[in-house]
Design an enzyme around this catalytic site. Structure first.
Site, short mmCIF file in Angstrom:
data_model
loop_
_atom_site.label_atom_id
_atom_site.label_comp_id
_atom_site.label_asym_id
_atom_site.label_seq_id
_atom_site.Cartn_x
_atom_site.Cartn_y
_atom_site.Cartn_z
N SER A 36 0.82 -1.22 0.00
CA SER A 36 0.00 0.00 0.00
C SER A 36 0.85 1.27 0.00
O SER A 36 2.01 1.26 0.44
CB SER A 36 -0.92 0.01 1.22
OG SER A 36 -1.65 -1.18 1.30
N1 SAH Z 1 -0.72 -5.25 3.74
C1 SAH Z 1 0.08 -5.54 2.59
C2 SAH Z 1 -0.56 -5.18 1.28
C3 SAH Z 1 -1.79 -5.93 1.06
S1 SAH Z 1 -2.21 -6.30 -0.59
C4 SAH Z 1 1.46 -4.89 2.69
O1 SAH Z 1 1.72 -4.16 3.66
O2 SAH Z 1 2.27 -5.15 1.83
C5 SAH Z 1 -3.56 -7.35 -0.19
C6 SAH Z 1 -3.16 -8.76 0.12
O3 SAH Z 1 -4.34 -9.44 0.55
C7 SAH Z 1 -2.65 -9.53 -1.07
O4 SAH Z 1 -1.39 -10.02 -0.81
C8 SAH Z 1 -3.66 -10.65 -1.25
O5 SAH Z 1 -3.09 -11.85 -1.71
C9 SAH Z 1 -4.21 -10.79 0.14
N2 SAH Z 1 -5.54 -11.43 0.23
C10 SAH Z 1 -6.57 -11.39 -0.65
N3 SAH Z 1 -7.60 -12.11 -0.19
C11 SAH Z 1 -7.22 -12.62 1.01
C12 SAH Z 1 -7.85 -13.46 1.96
N4 SAH Z 1 -9.09 -13.93 1.80
N5 SAH Z 1 -7.15 -13.81 3.06
C13 SAH Z 1 -5.88 -13.36 3.26
N6 SAH Z 1 -5.24 -12.57 2.38
C14 SAH Z 1 -5.90 -12.20 1.27
#
Ligand code: SAH
Length: 304
Positions: free
Chosen positions: A145
């Site tokens: 993000s």
């Molecule tokens: N917080 C992260 C960025 C998040 S991007 C950072 O600091 O880098 C969103 C992430 O959520 C992605 O990696 C995606 O694979 C994950 N995601 C999507 N659906 C999900 C689910 N049901 N459970 C866990 N993770 C999930």
């Protein structure tokens, strides 16, 4: 006179003898061994039936341990890895120009973002852009993000040092590391196994002993480790997974994007009061990658 009375004189002799005998007995006790000496001293303070108990000192410690399990020293990040020393000017510029400038003011959040080496969470080709004012790709279609959003969401959680936090969407692990600078423990779930593995390794290498990464569908939360003081969701869905609301403590705070993966999204603050009543408040417009897994089934059902 009493002193001349022979009967009284012999009584005095016996009394003197008894006192002498007691003194002799005490003296012999003190000259035996140091351990016996301390036992005697201990016994003199205790009732007779308590003498064979373990020393008062260790008893006290055991009692304290039972009563105050939360008092143990938490595992804190130590910032020993060289990455913490690198690019500190870039981090300062990011915090001043992007975070403080947009009114994120919690000193815990600002200090956390000054500490966490964001460049260790991006792909090697993106090092020069690691502190720029936008999200970056981290592979497999996912993103880390924008720094401001990380700061804003972390501030909204009102984290305290004794907090247990749950994150859904580990991605690179950057947001988890920022939370782990302030909170006691961070439990983070990533649905893409490869990302979970690399984030776990990165956080271990950097020295975050208080972040725990699990490869799973975050829809179901982490009931074995809950309830949580704060929950942060970093992927977007049309509704909040009910297990996450359940795993939020009374007085807990959750921050999550809500909306359509391709349309408008709002960052929403969800609070649960002491009675378990849940309220939500819309904060600002955002753009997040979609939540996958079980939630999509729920969303399909909602469309029907
Ligand atoms: N917080 C992260 C960025 C998040 S991007 C950072 O600091 O880098 C969103 C992430 O959520 C992605 O990696 C995606 O694979 C994950 N995601 C999507 N659906 C999900 C689910 N049901 N459970 C866990 N993770 C999930």
């Amino acid at each position: 006179m009493a002193a001349n009375n022979p009967l009284l004189q012999s009584k005095w002799k016996y009394l003197l003898l008894a006192v002498l005998l007691i003194l002799l007995f005490l003296l012999s006790l003190f000259t035996l061994s140091p351990s016996m000496r301390s036992e005697f001293a201990f016994a003199s303070q205790q009732k007779a039936d308590e003498v064979n108990q373990p020393p008062a000192d260790s008893n006290e410690k055991a009692k304290q341990k039972q009563e105050e399990p939360e008092q143990k020293e938490p595992n804190r990040p130590e910032h020993k890895h060289r990455a913490f020393m690198e690019r500190s000017r870039e981090r300062e510029r990011m915090v001043t120009g992007q975070i403080k400038a947009r009114r994120v003011s919690d000193p815990n959040v600002l200090n956390a973002m000054l500490a966490v080496p964001r460049h260790a969470f991006v792909r090697p080709g993106d090092l020069a852009r690691a502190y720029a004012d936008h999200p970056l790709p981290i592979g497999l279609g996912q993103t880390i993000s924008q720094p401001y959003i990380v700061g804003y969401m972390t501030e909204a959680l009102k984290l305290r040092p004794d907090f247990k936090v749950l994150e859904i969407g580990t991605g690179s692990g950057y947001q988890a590391a920022v939370c782990a600078e302030i909170a006691r423990e961070v439990y983070t779930i990533e649905i893409i196994e490869e990302l979970a593995k690399s984030a776990r390794e990165r956080l271990k290498e950097l020295g975050y002993p208080n972040v725990f990464v699990k490869a799973a569908d975050g829809y179901f939360g982490w009931p074995q480790k809950g309830p949580f003081d704060a929950i942060i969701v970093t992927c977007v869905a049309g509704f909040v997974p009910p297990p996450l609301v359940e795993q939020l403590k009374p007085d807990g705070i959750m921050v999550t994007p809500l909306g359509s993966p391709f349309g408008p999204q709002r960052l929403v603050l969800i609070t649960k009061d002491q009675k378990g009543e849940v309220r939500s408040k819309s904060l600002l417009s955002v753009r997040f990658v979609p939540m996958r897994g079980a939630i999509t089934e729920g969303q399909e059902q909602l469309k029907k």
